[in-house]
Design a protein around this motif. Structure first.
Motif, short mmCIF file in Angstrom:
data_model
loop_
_atom_site.label_atom_id
_atom_site.label_comp_id
_atom_site.label_asym_id
_atom_site.label_seq_id
_atom_site.Cartn_x
_atom_site.Cartn_y
_atom_site.Cartn_z
N UNK A 1 -9.70 35.33 23.81
CA UNK A 1 -8.61 35.88 24.61
C UNK A 1 -8.25 37.29 24.15
N UNK A 2 -8.06 37.46 22.85
CA UNK A 2 -7.61 38.75 22.33
C UNK A 2 -8.70 39.81 22.31
N UNK A 3 -9.94 39.38 22.23
CA UNK A 3 -11.06 40.31 22.17
C UNK A 3 -11.45 40.82 23.56
N UNK A 4 -11.07 40.10 24.57
CA UNK A 4 -11.62 40.29 25.90
C UNK A 4 -11.36 41.58 26.61
N UNK A 5 -10.40 42.38 26.20
CA UNK A 5 -10.14 43.58 26.99
C UNK A 5 -11.23 44.63 26.80
N UNK A 6 -11.72 44.81 25.59
CA UNK A 6 -12.73 45.83 25.34
C UNK A 6 -14.12 45.27 25.09
N UNK A 7 -14.23 43.99 24.90
CA UNK A 7 -15.51 43.33 24.59
C UNK A 7 -15.65 42.12 25.51
N UNK A 8 -16.83 41.50 25.52
CA UNK A 8 -16.97 40.27 26.32
C UNK A 8 -15.98 39.20 25.87
N UNK A 9 -15.40 38.54 26.81
CA UNK A 9 -14.39 37.52 26.53
C UNK A 9 -13.22 37.73 27.46
N UNK A 10 -12.09 37.24 27.11
CA UNK A 10 -10.89 37.42 27.91
C UNK A 10 -10.23 36.10 28.21
N UNK A 11 -9.26 36.16 29.11
CA UNK A 11 -8.47 34.98 29.41
C UNK A 11 -9.24 33.85 30.04
N UNK B 1 0.03 45.45 25.74
CA UNK B 1 -0.35 46.06 27.00
C UNK B 1 -0.20 45.07 28.15
N UNK B 2 -0.12 45.60 29.35
CA UNK B 2 -0.07 44.74 30.52
C UNK B 2 -1.39 44.00 30.75
N UNK B 3 -2.57 44.58 30.42
CA UNK B 3 -3.79 43.77 30.55
C UNK B 3 -3.78 42.54 29.64
N UNK B 4 -3.18 42.65 28.46
CA UNK B 4 -3.08 41.50 27.57
C UNK B 4 -2.17 40.43 28.19
N UNK B 5 -1.05 40.85 28.77
CA UNK B 5 -0.15 39.90 29.42
C UNK B 5 -0.86 39.22 30.59
N UNK B 6 -1.62 39.99 31.35
CA UNK B 6 -2.39 39.43 32.46
C UNK B 6 -3.42 38.42 31.94
N UNK B 7 -4.13 38.78 30.87
CA UNK B 7 -5.14 37.88 30.30
C UNK B 7 -4.51 36.59 29.77
N UNK B 8 -3.33 36.68 29.18
CA UNK B 8 -2.64 35.47 28.72
C UNK B 8 -2.29 34.59 29.91
#
Length: 145
Positions: free
Chosen positions: A31-41, A116-123
């Motif tokens: 989840x936390x790695x996903x914004x800049x690397x493969x992964x995400x919510x 960041x808002x992308x982190x909130x979106x991913x959560x």
């Protein structure tokens, strides 16, 4: 006289006790790695849901449900609300809808925390995926009983 045998696997149950916290921690890492690397919510949510499903298979439905502590549909609602609310900060500062916003919070001991808002979106996606997958799985289990 019929006997009721416990059909649970001792190996699977013991292995689940060991690997479940690791899977949940790995889902947070994704989840936390996903914004800049493969992964995400999405993939983090799938791993977390798979971990709870593993608990269901290894032990039983009540223990998996107790591990979650809330109804899965509540997670879907919270996830959708977070994902939708992540669009508002950009509108409040006059940017276009869903434009990413970044904040740095100073922490006295640790340095700084970047949000960041992308982190909130991913959560939000993370919680929504967990809730959706577990709703389907729990509904199938409940229908079997």
């Amino acid at each position: 006289m019929s006997r009721q045998f416990n059909m649970r696997s001792l190996i699977l149950s013991t292995g689940t006790t060991i690997i479940l916290p690791l899977l949940l921690l790995f889902s947070l890492f994704l989840l936390l790695r996903g914004h800049n690397e493969p992964g995400g919510g999405f993939i983090g949510g799938l791993v977390a849901a798979a971990a709870i499903a593993l608990k269901l298979f290894a032990d039983d439905y009540p223990s998996a449900k107790a591990l979650l502590r809330v109804h899965p549909l509540q997670l879907v609602g919270i996830g959708l609300a977070l994902a939708a609310l992540s669009s508002l900060p950009s509108l409040l500062v006059g940017d276009n809808f869903f434009t990413a916003q970044w904040w740095t919070l100073p922490l006295p001991i640790f340095g700084e925390l970047k949000l960041s808002t992308p982190l909130i979106f991913d959560i939000g996606v993370f919680l929504g995926v967990i809730g959706t997958v577990l709703t389907v799985i729990f509904t199938l289990v409940e229908a079997e009983h």
